[in-house]
Design a protein around this motif. Sequence first.
Motif, PDB file in Angstrom:
ATOM      1  N   LEU A  76     -24.834   7.712  30.004  1.00 58.90           N
ATOM      2  CA  LEU A  76     -25.073   6.417  30.820  1.00 58.90           C
ATOM      3  C   LEU A  76     -24.809   5.265  29.290  1.00 58.90           C
ATOM      4  CD1 LEU A  76     -25.535   4.788  33.266  1.00 58.90           C
ATOM      5  CD2 LEU A  76     -28.020   4.723  32.738  1.00 58.90           C
ATOM      6  N   ASP A 130     -25.060  -0.993  33.682  1.00 59.23           N
ATOM      7  CA  ASP A 130     -24.879   0.269  33.491  1.00 59.23           C
ATOM      8  C   ASP A 130     -23.295   0.892  33.609  1.00 59.23           C
ATOM      9  OD1 ASP A 130     -27.518   0.684  33.016  1.00 59.23           O
ATOM     10  OD2 ASP A 130     -27.920   1.012  35.202  1.00 59.23           O
ATOM     11  N   THR A 177     -21.159   4.403  33.459  1.00 58.87           N
ATOM     12  CA  THR A 177     -21.318   6.185  33.421  1.00 58.87           C
ATOM     13  C   THR A 177     -19.911   6.350  32.727  1.00 58.87           C
ATOM     14  OG1 THR A 177     -22.588   6.327  35.490  1.00 58.87           O
ATOM     15  CG2 THR A 177     -21.356   8.369  34.640  1.00 58.87           C
ATOM     16  N   ASP A 198     -24.699   3.420  37.717  1.00 52.20           N
ATOM     17  CA  ASP A 198     -25.328   4.918  37.135  1.00 52.20           C
ATOM     18  C   ASP A 198     -24.997   5.896  38.001  1.00 52.20           C
ATOM     19  OD1 ASP A 198     -26.497   6.716  36.178  1.00 52.20           O
ATOM     20  OD2 ASP A 198     -28.658   5.873  36.393  1.00 52.20           O
ATOM     21  N   HIS A 199     -23.849   6.690  37.934  1.00 49.86           N
ATOM     22  CA  HIS A 199     -23.368   7.574  38.773  1.00 49.86           C
ATOM     23  C   HIS A 199     -23.409   9.099  38.459  1.00 49.86           C
ATOM     24  CE1 HIS A 199     -22.019   4.469  41.844  1.00 49.86           C
ATOM     25  NE2 HIS A 199     -21.613   3.802  40.545  1.00 49.86           N
ATOM     26  N   ARG A 200     -24.090   9.380  37.383  1.00 46.67           N
ATOM     27  CA  ARG A 200     -24.441  10.535  36.694  1.00 46.67           C
ATOM     28  C   ARG A 200     -24.199  11.795  37.533  1.00 46.67           C
ATOM     29  NH1 ARG A 200     -28.580   9.027  32.241  1.00 46.67           N
ATOM     30  NH2 ARG A 200     -29.307   8.003  34.026  1.00 46.67           N
TER      31      ARG A 200
END
Length: 74
Positions: A3, A11, A13, A52-54
């Motif tokens: 991130l 944010d 990713t 934020d898609h981690r």
Amino acid sequence: MFLEKRKWGRDVTIIEGIDEKSINLKELSGRLKSKLACGGTDKDGCIELHGDHRERAAEILVESGFPSDNIDVE
């Protein structure tokens, strides 16, 4: 996969380390953006997703055939 904070605290990713010769980055980034309902781009050998898609991106990569031991989420 990590991130990064960008301008105004947004944010992003970043997914990097994908071999461009074996897989089409444009197609993979399109699939990720579609399933995650976010924007993003593929450039310089990495994929950038807005937000934020981690964790969810890691799941989608495993579903796409990438080995889970090769996916490092920071």
